[in-house]
Each structure stands twice: as structure tokens, then as C-alpha cells.
Design a protein around this motif. Structure first.
Motif, PDB file in Angstrom:
ATOM      1  N   ILE A 401      -3.944  -4.986   0.508  1.00 23.22           N
ATOM      2  CA  ILE A 401      -3.026  -4.164   1.330  1.00 23.22           C
ATOM      3  C   ILE A 401      -3.468  -2.591   1.531  1.00 23.22           C
ATOM      4  N   LEU A 402      -4.030  -2.159   0.113  1.00 25.92           N
ATOM      5  CA  LEU A 402      -4.284  -0.866   0.086  1.00 25.92           C
ATOM      6  C   LEU A 402      -5.373  -0.539   1.075  1.00 25.92           C
ATOM      7  N   ALA A 403      -6.413  -1.401   1.517  1.00 23.70           N
ATOM      8  CA  ALA A 403      -7.386  -0.880   2.401  1.00 23.70           C
ATOM      9  C   ALA A 403      -7.357  -1.274   3.876  1.00 23.70           C
ATOM     10  N   HIS A 404      -6.028  -1.886   4.019  1.00 17.66           N
ATOM     11  CA  HIS A 404      -5.624  -2.265   5.662  1.00 17.66           C
ATOM     12  C   HIS A 404      -5.322  -1.170   6.390  1.00 17.66           C
ATOM     13  N   PRO A 405      -5.843  -1.270   7.627  1.00 19.67           N
ATOM     14  CA  PRO A 405      -5.827  -0.108   8.539  1.00 19.67           C
ATOM     15  C   PRO A 405      -4.264   0.404   8.713  1.00 19.67           C
ATOM     16  N   HIS A 406      -3.439  -0.794   8.665  1.00 21.15           N
ATOM     17  CA  HIS A 406      -1.811  -0.517   8.502  1.00 21.15           C
ATOM     18  C   HIS A 406      -1.648   0.516   7.778  1.00 21.15           C
TER      19      HIS A 406
ATOM     20  N   ASP C  12     -16.574   6.224   8.943  1.00 20.89           N
ATOM     21  CA  ASP C  12     -15.344   5.840   9.594  1.00 20.89           C
ATOM     22  C   ASP C  12     -14.767   4.325   9.221  1.00 20.89           C
ATOM     23  N   ALA C  13     -15.353   3.921   8.056  1.00 18.21           N
ATOM     24  CA  ALA C  13     -15.006   2.703   7.570  1.00 18.21           C
ATOM     25  C   ALA C  13     -14.843   1.568   8.533  1.00 18.21           C
ATOM     26  N   ASP C  14     -16.205   1.359   9.372  1.00 16.26           N
ATOM     27  CA  ASP C  14     -16.085   0.622  10.618  1.00 16.26           C
ATOM     28  C   ASP C  14     -16.565  -0.613  10.116  1.00 16.26           C
ATOM     29  N   MET C  15     -15.726  -1.412   9.368  1.00 20.36           N
ATOM     30  CA  MET C  15     -16.338  -2.795   9.028  1.00 20.36           C
ATOM     31  C   MET C  15     -16.777  -3.478   9.913  1.00 20.36           C
ATOM     32  N   LEU C  62     -11.494   3.753   0.082  1.00 19.30           N
ATOM     33  CA  LEU C  62     -11.861   2.221  -0.367  1.00 19.30           C
ATOM     34  C   LEU C  62     -12.348   1.683   0.890  1.00 19.30           C
ATOM     35  N   ALA C  63     -11.658   1.732   2.032  1.00 16.95           N
ATOM     36  CA  ALA C  63     -12.377   1.105   3.214  1.00 16.95           C
ATOM     37  C   ALA C  63     -13.656   1.514   3.478  1.00 16.95           C
ATOM     38  N   ALA C  64     -14.095   2.748   3.333  1.00 15.19           N
ATOM     39  CA  ALA C  64     -15.427   3.140   3.294  1.00 15.19           C
ATOM     40  C   ALA C  64     -16.445   2.566   2.414  1.00 15.19           C
ATOM     41  N   ALA C  65     -15.900   2.245   1.109  1.00 16.18           N
ATOM     42  CA  ALA C  65     -16.677   1.598  -0.090  1.00 16.18           C
ATOM     43  C   ALA C  65     -16.791   0.222   0.315  1.00 16.18           C
ATOM     44  N   MET C  66     -15.942  -0.354   0.975  1.00 12.97           N
ATOM     45  CA  MET C  66     -15.720  -1.706   1.266  1.00 12.97           C
ATOM     46  C   MET C  66     -17.136  -2.049   2.313  1.00 12.97           C
ATOM     47  N   THR C  67     -16.981  -1.037   3.300  1.00 10.64           N
ATOM     48  CA  THR C  67     -17.865  -0.913   4.479  1.00 10.64           C
ATOM     49  C   THR C  67     -19.399  -0.970   3.899  1.00 10.64           C
ATOM     50  N   MET C  68     -19.650  -0.098   3.164  1.00  7.06           N
ATOM     51  CA  MET C  68     -20.890   0.181   2.313  1.00  7.06           C
ATOM     52  C   MET C  68     -21.310  -1.141   1.566  1.00  7.06           C
TER      53      MET C  68
END
Lengths: 479, 481, 210
Positions: A401-406, C12-15, C62-68
Motif C-alpha cells: 500500500i505504501l508504494a501505491h500511487p493512490h 518519477d518512479a515511472d515503473m 520507495l516507489a523510486a527505489a522499486m523502479t530502480m
């Protein structure tokens, strides 16, 4: 969303209270010392009995109908900052005219001077949740007969925001306050239609408008300066102790004042300024942290709205004399309850010790408290997107949930309050950062904000005009 | 204090929005379902018409409807303490309780933060006996000096031994549940049920009922002990960050809990405990002083009323780690919101630092905050007598408001709050009295109240003492291998 | 292939696009180590700075780290052993009795983002299994988490089990979870404690160097 989500009283109880106020005005009436005004009121159907004026429902209904036409006020400062006050808004102002201050350097209480008025005005420029500053302090180094004029001048000089002017109680000063309003508004513009600020005027409780107030009103109301009608009885001392009784009286006093204002100038916007408060009934000292302040302010917000008024009410106030837990809960309760009940304008920034002591740190802390309260008043948005079934579904299927765009989206649009001053981490972090309480953080913030605030000089012609007004006021009033 | 309340007055959401959350929760239950580890329980739910897919149970709305209708019939009960104090729980009352199992405490003597122990559980329970605004204690702190396996049970034992009020216990495994029932049964009177307290049980978020939890539920709920269903996801981490989304999930979890309870014993009273909270989203640490805690609780109270459940909510929560203005405003806001919204059961006495640090002084300060909130939420009479027309008329003729019988009457009836702990005078008086902040006043009060409780305390009967000891010995023998 | 695009993609964490951009770079003949250092890592460094200065929220970091991480997966077969060298190996899990994995997952993601190899042994892990994992994987760091006061004592049990197995001086142990404090960490003989995920990364870097 609708602002009045808290109902302290039912609609029927509000109707009963209005009826009680009408009865007070009809049967007991109001002492109005000015003979000319009594006569004009008599011409509009009131019974005049000696110096008392007894109001009939017809006139009151007419006044209320007129008030409703003026319940959308936009204040615009010289710097162009606009503050809209409508039946749906929640805006804030500072307390006015506090006689003492806690010195920012020494921490000792002392009498404030003009420099304190200036410094607190500059600090208030930088407080994001404070919409309209007032002259927080009563400067001890200004001669008493021109204090209200001087406060008004300082507010206009240093505030970047529209001002909540001082309470005006002398006609001599009212005349010069009007001149200052006109000078700072750029002369010919109508103060009623395009106001740069407001002032407060108080009748006397119970049910009296003395000659000086009548004369003050003639200056202020005729000039069209929006006016907050500040009715401030102490329950059990200048009004009934029962909350409903106090409210019935306040409501009557405000309607009477509005009727007088109507006779003088029906175009001037008026605010419903209930200031009913209470005392420690063992000592008789008034104390402002009691929860009844919030409760009657909330009821007053409902009463104001029922009569078409914009409300201007007590908000942040406390009995506490220091920065302790009591300071926090008293301020919070008394501001939150009216805010939830639909108050349009709430007061109290910067005060402690039942409005008798001001503090720089408290101004910064109050801005944080008001941030929380404004967040609460914004409520909760419920729709398909906020409910977010997709997010729950993805979590159930192993997603984060933490990384969800929402999550990012709602964080960015302010779903969660982000403390600007208050501590927002865990114990170990608090220890690491020096075990600071909020007062210490507030001190640091005050220094930062004062550094940030830039003072601009007035245009030369305005500077000259203002000086002439002040000189003239001094010449006339300081004889 | 338990008190009959008028109709709730704060509605953060209108009825239609509440309904919308309800519908979303039904969809969650039907489409996503709950994860249930216990195969037998899955079968039982399947027998009631649920779809079982792997370890997930998809609950049909009709069953949820039946469960809600049934729960409404059991939302009124009375708890009776060991010493006979009664607490009524129903939709019309507001009852307070303390926080639970806090791992650290500010030492009363040194002012330093340290790990809590058994003695702290006892001392805080005794202090809570003397707080007139607190109706029910939990074990405020976690006894770190006792074994983990039997810890919840020991907490309940200490509450039973030292509390003069009904108690709030917790269970998260079947062994604890089993012996908890035995302890509770010691007070089961012969003529009708005497309940000494209730038990809080938490499933996991999102939508997960581990076996240890459903086993504990089965034991407690079968025994008919009222259960507070506590769903406590962290918004943005184990539930959507949006408050409405978090609440829809919490509501689904609580309705699922009620469905599972219904399988075990439809007669057991259930409390609706939405405990949605949030974090500092720059560090990920949960912080409880955010106003969203109170906002979510307020809507939670509305949801409970919508269904007819008694609600059990967060109240006085604070992120602040000290006795400053922040601790005051955070606690006041977060308590006032659910209180005004019709909450029936409010938590939070005694916690600081997002419920990670407890404090003796804070318990006493919270007693005062709660009194203030209760008064602010109480409203006032609006009638001819209260309007006081005659008082006003007499004042206008030169009479005094202050000396009028009307004033005295309303004063005596509690029209105006009289602070019990908070400062209630003016600056000069504050200076004269030594410039004390409320923490200093609270410290003095703690000492007084602990002394008072010592004088008033009555030892357990030796018979009861023996029975409790025996149960605890059996528990230790089974649980501590 | 413009490297800036890849940098921006991480920022941009553009997965959705990271995989394609890395593949495009490889087919355009850009050296894999350049794609890694001047593309993916550079992007995450920018995000890291913004996060440190408080401009970004944790989910964005976190989203950026996941993208990387997704980009690195594509790149891995093309990198030499030296180029894939990690900042260190971390075994991480929640202790017995504790099923709360959010904090642990968060720390794991952040450590991966910082270049650690993370071996996640899951939730509710008995001490003996943790000992076994340390024995087999030989990590520099063991990360243990407990969310509840009731499960916190298992942190001590686990550290004691490492001692008994004679492994305590072979691995640095860091602990965390809401009720855990520095004092508690010291008391049970852990090597480090952090109150949040970003702090855990700093701590891990320090522990590897010491």
C-alpha cells in the motif's frame, strides 16, 4: 462541505432562544443614551420609555433581512491579500489589546511597548493560518487618549493582511480611525463595499448603549467600516449564569445594536460578535479556559446563522499561565467546538492567562493549533476514489500500500495533517533532538519568522497623510 | 463517568456518506473476502453461505445483514467490578478506559523514561481506582519483568487483584483466552450473569484472521464474555491512506469479526472498535496525535451508531513526548471529536509519545482533560427557566445577577465547569502559588491519590486469592514450558 | 538513448517505462555500468537528496527505489561480478510471534534501494530458523523487527540463540519496531537500533564499515 456539522442546539431550541431575545427586546428594551437615535427608533415603531427603547418584531425582522444582504464580506489589504468571510468560511483573527506580554528574551512578563506591537504584527504576517491580525497588545508607551488611533496606524503600517481593528470605544478616536481607514484604502473608495479591515464596537451589558458608544457608532457605521458587534457579558455577573440565559441576552444586545446601526447606515456590514464568558465563581475572577466558552460560542454560531449574520467568536483561549498541557486542551476545546458549529471568524491568537498576557511563542503555537482545527473542519471526502477498493485489493494480493500511487496522491493533496511546529516523530527521536517541548520549538520559529518578514516603507504621500492624521489626533485628544 | 447522553450532535459525514462506506465494506467482504487460517472455521462459514476460495472466505451481504440485526439485540450489558462497582454499556452511555500495555514509563521519582514492570501495573491500577472520570482500567503498562507467554493473563490477574472498577483485558492466543475465562468465571454470580469486564481482540490488517486469533475468539466468545473487536490498520501502510478508504476496510474487518463471532456464539455482546491511525509519512513511524486519529474515530462512532453497535474508540492520543501545550491540544482534539460524534467507550488515559510511553502524571492530567471534554460535549438546557428573563429584568432595575437565587441554582447544578486539577485563577495568583504548570500539580495529586487508595484498599478474601493463584499456577504450568 | 531519460524515469518512479528504457540503452550499445551508475543510481541519488531534505514522502522514495530495482533486474545479466558488488548482505525478518511485516518490508526496500543485498526470511520466524539463516547466508547484518510489546522479548531470545550457536560475533544485529528503544537494544546486546527506515539504512552502512 457545509460548515455547520456540529449542532449544539436543535433548530427548535434556536427558535426558542430567538423568541426569548425578542421578548427581552420587546418587554425590557435597551437603554440608549442618545436622544436623537431614540427618536429615530421611535419613528420606526419602537416604544420609547424614558431612556429605554423597546423593539418590535417588525423592525427586528427588517434589520435581519438587511443583515442577510451583507453576509459576504471580502477584506483586501493594501498588499492585495484577500480574506473572504462568508457563511461557509472559517477565518481567524488575533486577540486585541492585551495589557502584558512575556518578553521573548527574558521570559519575564512586562508591559508591552510600540515595538512589541510592531514585532507581533510582523510575526503575524508570517503565520499561515492567521487570516486577519489585530493589534495583539495595548502599548504602554502611547498616551491613553490616542491608543486606539495609534494601534490602527500600526496595524495598517505593518500588516500585509487585512486587519481586525481595535475595539473602538471613544468617539474622539473613532473620527481619526475613520480617517486612517480612508487614507489606507486610498481615499474615495467605499469602505463598506471594498473594506481593508474592520473594527469592533461593544455595547454595555446588560442591554445598554451609552452615549459614547452611540457617538462612536455614528462615526464608524456612517463611514461604512464593517463592524463586529461585541457583546461581552460575564455569566452570573452582567448576564444570567445559565448558558441559555446569557445567550438570549447576547442575542438581544446584538440585535439591538444592529437596529441602531441600521438606522445610521444600513449598508455597513455587521458581524455577530458574541463574547459571552464566565468566571471562577469562588473568586469572581473571569477565567477564559472554561469549556463553556467553546460551548456558548458554538451555540452563538448557530444563532448568528439563524439570523443571517456572519459570526465572530471567541476561539483559542485559556486560563493557563504557562505552556503546559492545560494551555493545549483549553485552547483546543474552545476553538474546535465553535469551528465545528460553523463559526465564520474565530479569535484568540497569542493570548494566555485569560487574555491578560500575550506571548510571541503562543502566537506560533496557536497557528499550529489552528492548522489542526482547520484540518478537522475540512472533514472527510467520501467517493469511489477515496474509498480505494483497488488499493485494498492490491494489498490483499501482496502489493504494498505504501508504494501505491493512490497513497502518494492523497498525501500530496493533504489528506493527512503535517505538523509544521508540533513534534511529529517518536520518543528516541525526541531525545536525539534535545527533548524540546513545543514552546522551545516555537521560540526558534518566532526568530526565524521575524527574520523572514520584510517591512516596506509607505509611499511618501501616504506617509505624510498618516502623519498628519496622527498629529491632528494628538493635537485634539491630548490636551 | 458513565452518563446518559443526549443525541450525538457532530456529524462529520451525512447519512448518505455513511451508507456509501457501508456499501463499500460489503463489496470488500464479498469480492475480496477475509483470509482465515483455520480450515474448520472456513467450513463453518461456508455452511453459512460464504464462498471459500483457498484460505479466503468471501462473505455474502445477506449473512452480514443477519449478523448486524442480531448484534443489535445484544448491545446493552452491565459490568460489575470485584467490589461491586457497575458500569452500564449501551448506546446511550459514554464510558472511559485507559490505554493498554505501554512498554515504557516516565519514572515518577526520577522523571526518566524506563521499561515498565509489574509494580507499575499495580501502582497505575491503584491510581486509576481514584480517578473519578475513568470508568475502566486496562493494564496501562506492559510488565516487562514477566514472561511473554503469560503476560496478557498476568495483566488481567493484576487488574482483578488491584482494581475496584470493572476491567478491560486482552487476549491474542487461545491459552490466554482459556485462563482468562477461568478468571472471569470466578465472578460469575449465581443469579444471572455478573461480568467483571470485557476482552479486546484484534485481527490483522488487511482482512486477515490468523488461527491464534480465531482460536482465542472462539474461547472468549463461546464463554459469552463481551468482546471489543479492534481493527487497527495504519493508513497508507496496512490500509489506504485516504480516511474513507481506511474506514471502509476497518468496517469490513469489524463486520467480518462479527460474522465469525456469530458462528461461535450469537449471544455474546460485541463492541465496534475502529482504531484506524496514521504515520509520519516521511519516516513511516506511526504518530497518534494527528487530528486524523480523531476524525477517523468520529466517523467510526457514526458507523457504529448506524449499525447499532456500542463503539470503542481512540480518544486522548498524543504524539508529544512531554507535558507541553502539544500534549494538551492533541489529546483534547482527538477525544472531543469522537465524544461529540456519539462514541460510547473512549480510550487514551495515561499515554504519551504515540502510546509508547506512559506516565503517572499524565493519567491525572487526562482525568482533567476528559472532564473538560465531557462538559463541552454535554450541551445545556434551553427552556424558560434557563432563559432567566426575571433575573435580567431584576438586574435592569438595579438588582445583582451575582446574588440572585437563579445564579446560585445554576451554579450548584453544574452549569459552569469547576476545574479539579487545572489552574482556575489569574496570573498574580499563579505567581503566588509558585508558577506551577499542570504537571507539577498532577505530581502532587498522584501522591495524594495513591495514599488514599492505600487507605481504602481492601485485601482479597483468602478464598478468592487462593482460586486466582491456582488458575495462574495452572496457566504457568501449561504455558511456560 | 539519452541517459537523462533513465535518470528522470527513476526520479518519477515511472515503473511502466523503466524496463524498456534499460533495454533500449543496452541495444543502443550504452555500457551497462554506465546505465547503472549514470542512469539508475544517479536517479535514486536525486530522489534520496530530496527525501533527506524533507521534500518527498516515504512512498515516493520507495516507489523510486522499486523502479530502480526493476531496472537493475534487467541490467544484471549484463554486468560483471565487480559491477554487481553490493553494499553488503542483510538477512531480515520479524521475530517469533510477530506477523507484522510492514516495517520490516519497508526497511528491506530501503536497504535494497541503498545497494544492499537483502534476504527476507519473512515473519514469525523462530530463533532457531534465524540462526540457521545466519549460518547459511553469512550476512554482515541481521535485521530483526518486533511490533508488539508482547513479541519484543523474542528479540532477546533470538540474540541469545545466536550467542549459543557461537555466531554472535559473526554478524551485526540491528533491531527495530515501535516499542523498541535504544536502551532496550543496548540491554539485549544488539549492535544498533533505528527508529525509522531511513535511519536503518544509515545504521546499516555504519555497521558494515565498522
Amino acid at each position: 462541505m457545509a460548515r455547520s456539522i456540529l449542532k449544539v442546539l436543535t433548530d427548535q431550541e434556536i427558535a426558542q432562544l430567538n423568541e426569548a431575545s425578542f421578548k427581552i427586546l420587546r418587554e425590557l428594551g435597551v437603554q440608549i443614551d442618545d436622544e436623537g437615535l431614540r427618536k429615530e427608533l421611535a419613528e420606526r415603531g419602537c416604544d420609547v420609555d424614558g431612556d429605554r427603547v423597546k423593539f418590535k418584531a417588525d423592525l427586528l425582522e427588517e434589520v435581519i433581512a438587511n443583515v442577510k444582504k451583507h453576509n459576504h464580506v471580502t477584506l483586501t489589504s493594501r498588499d492585495g491579500i484577500k480574506v473572504e468571510i462568508t457563511p461557509h468560511s472559517l477565518v481567524t483573527h488575533a486577540t486585541g489589546g492585551i495589557p502584558e506580554i512575556i518578553d521573548l528574551e527574558t521570559g519575564q512578563k512586562r508591559k508591552p511597548v510600540v515595538d512589541d506591537v510592531i514585532a507581533t504584527m510582523r510575526l503575524m504576517n508570517q503565520l499561515e493560518n492567521l487570516d486577519t491580525p489585530c493589534s495583539l497588545l495595548y502599548p504602554d508607551d502611547v498616551p491613553i487618549p490616542i491608543t486606539q488611533v495609534k494601534q490602527t496606524e500600526l496595524m495598517f503600517r505593518y500588516s500585509k493582511k487585512p486587519i481586525y481593528g481595535p475595539g473602538i470605544s471613544s468617539p474622539g478616536e473613532a473620527k481619526y480611525v475613520v480617517k486612517l481607514f480612508q487614507a489606507f484604502a486610498g481615499g474615495s473608495e467605499s469602505l463598506a463595499e471594498n473594506p481593508i479591515g474592520i473594527v469592533g464596537v461593544s455595547p454595555e451589558s446588560p442591554l445598554k448603549i451609552p452615549q459614547v458608544i452611540c457617538d462612536t457608532m455614528k462615526h464608524i457605521i456612517s463611514a461604512g467600516i464593517p463592524t463586529s458587534i461585541l457583546s461581552a457579558p460575564v455569566g452570573g455577573m452582567s448576564g444570567p449564569l445559565s448558558l441559555a440565559g446569557g445567550l438570549a441576552q447576547v442575542n438581544a444586545e446584538i440585535l439591538a445594536f444592529a437596529s441602531v446601526a441600521y438606522v445610521i447606515n444600513p449598508e455597513t456590514p455587521l458581524f455577530y460578535g458574541s463574547r459571552l464568558f464566565y468566571a471562577n465563581m469562588k473568586t469572581g475572577s473571569t477565567i477564559m479556559g472554561l469549556p463553556e466558552i467553546g460551548l456558548v460560542s458554538a451555540a452563538a454560531a448557530q444563532l448568528a446563522s439563524s439570523n443571517g449574520f456572519l459570526s465572530d467568536l471567541y476561539g483559542l483561549c485559556c486560563t493557563s499561565c504557562t505552556f503546559d498541557g492545560q494551555n493545549g486542551y483549553e485552547n483546543a476545546i474552545n476553538a474546535l467546538v465553535p469551528a465545528l458549529a460553523g463559526a465564520n471568524w474565530i479569535s484568540g491568537y497569542g493570548s494566555m492567562a485569560s487574555l491578560m498576557v500575550a506571548s510571541y511563542e503562543q502566537l506560533a503555537i496557536d497557528d499550529e493549533i489552528m492548522g489542526l482545527i482547520k484540518r478537522v473542519a475540512n472533514g472527510v471526502t467520501v467517493n469511489e476514489d477515496t474509498i480505494g477498493l483497488d488499493v485494498i485489493s492490491s494489498a490483499v494480493n501482496g502489493g504494498m500500500i505504501l508504494a501505491h500511487p493512490h497513497t502518494v496522491k492523497y498525501l500530496r493533496c493533504g489528506e493527512l495533517f503535517i505538523p509544521k511546529l508540533g513534534f511529529d516523530s517518536v520518543w528516541s527521536d525526541w531525545e536525539k533532538k534535545g527533548q524540546k517541548e513545543i514552546k522551545t520549538l516555537a521560540r526558534e520559529r518566532v526568530h526565524e519568522l521575524l527574520k523572514q518578514d520584510e517591512v516596506k516603507a509607505l509611499p511618501e504621500d501616504l506617509e505624510q497623510e498618516v502623519n498628519e492624521i496622527i498629529d491632528a489626533a494628538a493635537a485634539e485628544l491630548l490636551k | 463517568m458513565t452518563e446518559a447522553r443526549a443525541n450525538p450532535v457532530l456529524k462529520l459525514l451525512d447519512d448518505q456518506k455513511i451508507e456509501q462506506i457501508h456499501v463499500a465494506s460489503l463489496r470488500i467482504l464479498q469480492e475480496l473476502g477475509i483470509k482465515v487460517d483455520d480450515a474448520d472455521l472456513r467450513q463453518q462459514l461456508s455452511d453459512l453461505g460464504c464462498d471459500v476460495v483457498g484460505d479466503r472466505v468471501k462473505i455474502n451481504p445477506d449473512l452480514v445483514g443477519d449478523v448486524i440485526a442480531n448484534a443489535k439485540k445484544h448491545n446493552r450489558f452491565t459490568l460489575t467490578s470485584r467490589t461491586g462497582k457497575k458500569v452500564e454499556m449501551n448506546l446511550e452511555t459514554v464510558v472511559s478506559h485507559s490505554s493498554n500495555a505501554i512498554p515504557d514509563i516516565i519514572d515518577f521519582e526520577t522523571g526518566e523514561c524506563r521499561r515498565t514492570n509489574q509494580d507499575d501495573v499495580i501502582a497505575t491500577t491503584r491510581l486509576m481506582n481514584q480517578l473519578d472520570e475513568l470508568d475502566m482500567p486496562c493494564a496501562l503498562v506492559y510488565p516487562n519483568d514477566l514472561p511473554a507467554e503469560t503476560n496478557q493473563l498476568k495483566q488481567a490477574e493484576l487488574l482483578i487483584r488491584y482494581s475496584t472498577k470493572p476491567i478491560y483485558a486482552t487476549a491474542s492466543d487461545p491459552n490466554t483466552a482459556k485462563y482468562l475465562v477461568e478468571l472471569f468465571n470466578l465472578f460469575d454470580g449465581t443469579d444471572g450473569r455478573e461480568l467483571i469486564g470485557l476482552v479486546g481482540i484484534s485481527p490483522e490488517s488487511p482482512l486477515y484472521f490468523p488461527k491464534a486469533i480465531t482460536d482465542a475468539m472462539k474461547i472468549i466468545i463461546s464463554a459469552g464474555i463481551p468482546v471489543s473487536m479492534l481493527s487497527a490498520p495504519l493508513g497508507g501502510l496496512s490500509a489506504p491512506l485516504s480516511i474513507a478508504g481506511g474506514l471502509a476496510q476497518v468496517n469490513a474487518e469489524l463486520l467480518a469479526f462479527a460474522v465469525v463471532s456469530y458462528v461461535f456464539n450469537p449471544e455474546t455482546p460485541l463492541l465496534y472498535g475502529p482504531r484506524l491511525f496514521f504515520a509520519n509519512m516521511k519516516t513511516g513511524c506511526s504518530i497518534l496525535g494527528l487530528p486524523e486519529t480523531g476524525i477517523a474515530s468520529a466517523v467510526g462512532a457514526q458507523m457504529a451508531l448506524y449499525y447499532g453497535f456500542v463503539s470503542d474508540l481512540y480518544g486522548m492520543c498524543s504524539t508529544s513526548c512531554t507535558y507541553d501545550t502539544q500534549s494538551g491540544y492533541e489529546k483534547a482534539i482527538n477525544c472531543l471529536l469522537p465524544f461529540l460524534s456519539g462514541a460510547n467507550y473512549i480510550s487514551g488515559f495515561g499515554g504519551l509519545a504515540s502510546l509508547m510511553v506512559a506516565s503517572y502524571e499524565q493519567l491525572v492530567i487526562d482525568n482533567e482533560i476528559y472532564a473538560n471534554v465531557r462538559k463541552a460535549a454535554k450541551g445545556f438546557a434551553v427552556n424558560e427557566d434557563a432563559f432567566g428573563f426575571d433575573v435580567l429584568a431584576s438586574a435592569l432595575k438595579g438588582g445583582m445577577f451575582l446574588a440572585h437565587p437563579h445564579t446560585v441554582k445554576y451554579l450548584r447544578n453544574g452549569e459552569v465547569f469547576v476545574p479539579d486539577l487545572g489552574f482556575d485563577s489569574v496570573w498574580s495568583d499563579w505567581v503566588k502559588k509558585g508558577k506551577k504548570d499542570i504537571q507539577a500539580v498532577a505530581r502532587e495529586r498522584v501522591n495524594e491519590l495513591l495514599k488514599k487508595d492505600e487507605q481504602e484498599s481492601e485485601p482479597l478474601s483468602s478464598e478468592l486469592d487462593k482460586e486466582i493463584t491456582k488458575i495462574m499456577e495452572n496457566a504457568a504450568a501449561e504455558m511456560l514450558k | 538513448m539519452e541517459l537523462d531519460k533513465l535518470v528522470q524515469c527513476v526520479v518519477d518512479a515511472d515503473m511502466d517505462n523503466v524496463k524498456g528504457l534499460v533495454e533500449e540503452g543496452i541495444s543502443d550499445g550504452v555500457a551497462p555500468s554506465v546505465l547503472l551508475k549514470e542512469g539508475l543510481i544517479k536517479g535514486l541519488d536525486i530522489v534520496g537528496e530530496k527525501f533527506e531534505s524533507g521534500d518527498l514522502f516515504l512512498p515516493e522514495m520507495l516507489a523510486a527505489a522499486m523502479t530502480m530495482k526493476t531496472g537493475v533486474e534487467v541490467l544484471k545479466p549484463h554486468l560483471t561480478g565487480e559491477e554487481t558488488e553490493t553494499a553488503g548482505t542483510v538477512v531480515i525478518g520479524t521475530v517469533q510471534g510477530d506477523v507484522h511485516d510492514i516495517g520490516k518490508n519497508l526497511v528491506a526496500m530501503m536497504l535494497e534501494g541503498a545497494g544492499f543485498e537483502v534476504i527476507d526470511i519473512g515473519i514469525d520466524v523462530p530463533a532457531e530458523d534465524i540462526v540457521k539463516a545466519v549460518e547459511e547466508k553469512k550476512p554482515q547484518i541481521l535485521g530483526l523487527s518486533a511490533l508488539l510489546t508482547t513479541t519484543m522479548p523474542a528479540l532477546k531470545t533470538t540474540i541469545d540463540a545466536l550467542k549459543e550457536a557461537g555466531l554472535r560475533d559473526k554478524v551485526k544485529v540491528m533491531v527495530g519496531g515501535a516499542p523498541v528503544t535504544q536502551d532496550y537494544a543496548d540491554e539485549i546486546g544488539a549492535d544498533g537500533y533505528a527508529s525509522d527506515a531511513a535511519g536503518a539504512v544509515t545504521l546499516a552502512r555504519g555497521l558494515v564499515q565498522s
